[in-house]
Design an enzyme around this catalytic site. Structure first.
Site, PDB file in Angstrom:
ATOM      1  N   SER A 318       3.616  95.588 -12.912  1.00 45.50           N
ATOM      2  CA  SER A 318       2.442  96.094 -13.605  1.00 45.50           C
ATOM      3  C   SER A 318       2.307  97.597 -13.380  1.00 45.50           C
ATOM      4  O   SER A 318       3.200  98.353 -13.767  1.00 45.50           O
ATOM      5  CB  SER A 318       1.205  95.316 -13.137  1.00 45.50           C
ATOM      6  OG  SER A 318       0.143  95.485 -14.027  1.00 45.50           O
ATOM      7  N   ASP A 430       2.278  87.260 -21.722  1.00 38.77           N
ATOM      8  CA  ASP A 430       1.474  88.204 -20.952  1.00 38.77           C
ATOM      9  C   ASP A 430       0.445  88.859 -21.867  1.00 38.77           C
ATOM     10  O   ASP A 430       0.798  89.589 -22.785  1.00 38.77           O
ATOM     11  CB  ASP A 430       2.415  89.250 -20.347  1.00 38.77           C
ATOM     12  CG  ASP A 430       1.714  90.257 -19.445  1.00 38.77           C
ATOM     13  OD1 ASP A 430       0.476  90.314 -19.445  1.00 38.77           O
ATOM     14  OD2 ASP A 430       2.433  90.994 -18.750  1.00 38.77           O
ATOM     15  N   HIS A 462       1.493  87.350 -17.068  1.00 39.88           N
ATOM     16  CA  HIS A 462       1.616  88.628 -16.359  1.00 39.88           C
ATOM     17  C   HIS A 462       2.021  88.454 -14.904  1.00 39.88           C
ATOM     18  O   HIS A 462       2.639  89.351 -14.313  1.00 39.88           O
ATOM     19  CB  HIS A 462       0.288  89.385 -16.451  1.00 39.88           C
ATOM     20  CG  HIS A 462       0.361  90.790 -15.964  1.00 39.88           C
ATOM     21  ND1 HIS A 462       1.195  91.742 -16.517  1.00 39.88           N
ATOM     22  CD2 HIS A 462      -0.304  91.432 -14.954  1.00 39.88           C
ATOM     23  CE1 HIS A 462       1.050  92.893 -15.895  1.00 39.88           C
ATOM     24  NE2 HIS A 462       0.148  92.732 -14.930  1.00 39.88           N
TER      25      HIS A 462
END
Length: 500
Positions: A318, A430, A462
């Site tokens: 991320s 995601d 995610h």
């Protein structure tokens, strides 16, 4: 992760990595303004949403303060417990001078007696659990090479909330945070592919001084030397396992890779280990939060005899993935042999978060009024004249200097002229970093490079756990699950294919 929202004009309660329902948001904040600076919305941020209700089995054994705390009987721990309880008791009694005196020099740089008074007196309102009654049980939760962490139960009229007080070796209070129970009954077990007989673990410290962080190095058994992967978390205050609700993705990666012959270094994020010192740092930047410690981790590995020093890889998830090109740019020692970008955006952070808001509004997980407010806040970051030193009037996203340090970063564009090999992996379900938006940008910007590989996973969200349906929802993070072994295998194959 987006945490609870509080006024920035007063010291805020510092929370762990959590998501809060919109119903509790409205109850908590009334006239307060966004955002809690420690958990400000960043790439893996989840706005305050209406998660399905969970059963909170945390026992709320409220005790009268006249009974005194029940403390751990381990004599080795007694000194730390007593110091931590005394710190809280000082605030309870209004003796903020003594509380401050028991703090480290590093903590005093950011707080004062007035800060502590504001913190403590607003705590009941922020927690929305009624008046404070007294101190409950106190135990050593963990002792690592940076802090001894004492968990103290704070008893309120309507429930009990744990407070973690972090103390350094002398017994001085170095930091603290409050973590409201999230009602998660079950956390994902170790993955089935983990084979603890094949690797060992040892505690390490990344960095020195005020912001050193504890970590764990998982090393395969055998002569070695072994390639190693450094795990770098997404946004928010995250522990070394990157624990988010019922999921521990970094634990899964560490155990999986170490079981298959690849060493792994993971560590608590600075925002997790040093929350108060972070939010009171007027010059907190994304490099301090992410880049610097990742590079310090690679330097630590240079000294490890069982680590192949020309086979040090970074895996950023991320926001950590978005910052990989920045790490490569600042890797002046050229330690990074390659990097895995795991659910990392190619675009700016604010554009990614604005897409999150649109999706959550569309599925009824973000109220329209909050949507409009948050959208307006993040759109301020796209103003070319935005200044962290002089943020626009009405800006309420926390430390403006931090946003100034991150809002122009475009990872794919930054990686164009770099030569370090990349593996870019992405879950197609995601909703936080959209594969059909980000991957085409990565491919366009890096089309001239021949050392980039991509891997998309149709079932993954995610956090790289599986789910059903076209797009994931926040509720999936409540379900105990592991990263599938096929993801581990793909990373192993890619690392082992790199020239030695």
């Amino acid at each position: 992760m987006l945490g609870l929202i509080f006024s920035l004009s007063i010291p805020t309660t510092v929370f762990g990595n959590e998501i809060t329902s919109q119903s509790s948001l409205s109850e908590h904040h009334r006239d307060f303004n966004p955002l809690d600076a420690t958990n400000a919305a960043r790439v893996n941020a989840i706005p305050n949403i209406n998660l399905p209700s969970t059963t909170n089995k945390v026992k709320e054994n409220i005790q009268s303060s006249t009974k005194g705390p029940i403390i751990d009987k381990n004599k080795h721990h007694d000194r730390f417990i007593q110091k931590a309880v005394q710190f809280v008791d000082d605030m309870q009694k209004g003796d903020y001078q003594h509380a401050l005196k028991s703090s480290t020099h590093a903590l005093k740089k950011g707080i004062s007696e007035q800060w502590l008074e504001s913190y403590w007196t607003t705590l009941p309102l922020q927690l929305n659990k009624g008046a404070f009654i007294g101190i409950g049980d106190a135990t050593v939760e963990e002792a690592n090479r940076v802090h001894t962490n004492v968990e103290i139960q704070l008893n309120f009229e309507q429930g009990t909330v744990p407070m973690t007080v972090r103390l350094e070796r002398s017994g001085k209070v170095d930091d603290f945070l409050v973590t409201p129970p999230m009602g998660i009954d079950v956390i994902a077990d170790d993955p089935s592919y983990s084979n603890p007989d094949t690797f060992t673990e040892k505690d390490v410290v990344i960095g020195k001084g005020d912001f050193a962080v504890p970590g764990t190095l998982s090393i395969p058994k055998g002569k070695g030397p072994f390639p190693v992967v450094v795990l770098v978390q997404g946004s928010g205050a995250s522990d070394k396992d990157e624990t988010i609700y019922a999921v521990k993705p970094f634990r899964d990666l560490a155990y999986g890779l170490a079981s298959k012959g690849i060493a792994v270094l993971r560590y608590n994020k600075r925002t997790f280990e040093h929350p108060i010192k972070t939010i009171t740092d007027p010059n907190h930047t994304v490099d301090k939060e992410t880049t610097d410690d990742a590079l310090l981790a690679t330097r630590l590995l240079e000294k490890e005899k069982k680590i192949e020093d020309d086979q040090i890889f970074i895996l950023g998830h991320s926001q950590g993935g978005m910052m990989v090109p920045q790490m490569i740019n600042q890797d002046h020692r050229q330690n990074i042999a390659g990097a895995i970008i795991m659910g990392g955006p190619a675009r700016t952070i604010q554009d990614v978060i604005l897409d999150q808001f649109d999706y959550l509004l569309s599925i009824g997980q973000l109220p329209p009024a909050m949507y409009e407010f948050m959208k307006g806040q993040f759109e301020m970051l796209n103003d070319p004249n935005f200044s962290g030193e002089q943020p626009p009037e009405g800006f309420q996203l926390g430390q403006a200097v931090f946003w100034d340090s991150i809002n122009d970063i475009k990872a794919a564009e930054m990686a164009k002229e770099q030569t370090v090999p990349l593996l870019i992996i992405q879950g197609e379900r995601d909703y936080q970093v959209l594969s059909d938006t980000e991957i085409p940008i990565w491919k366009k910007e890096l089309s001239h490079r021949n050392n980039i590989e991509y891997q998309l996973y149709p079932k993954l969200n995610h956090l790289f756990t599986e789910g059903e349906g076209e797009m994931s929802t926040p509720a999936e993070y409540l379900i105990p699950a592991n990263i599938p072994e096929y993801v581990i295998n793909d990373i192993v194959e890619w690392v082992e294919s790199k020239p030695k």
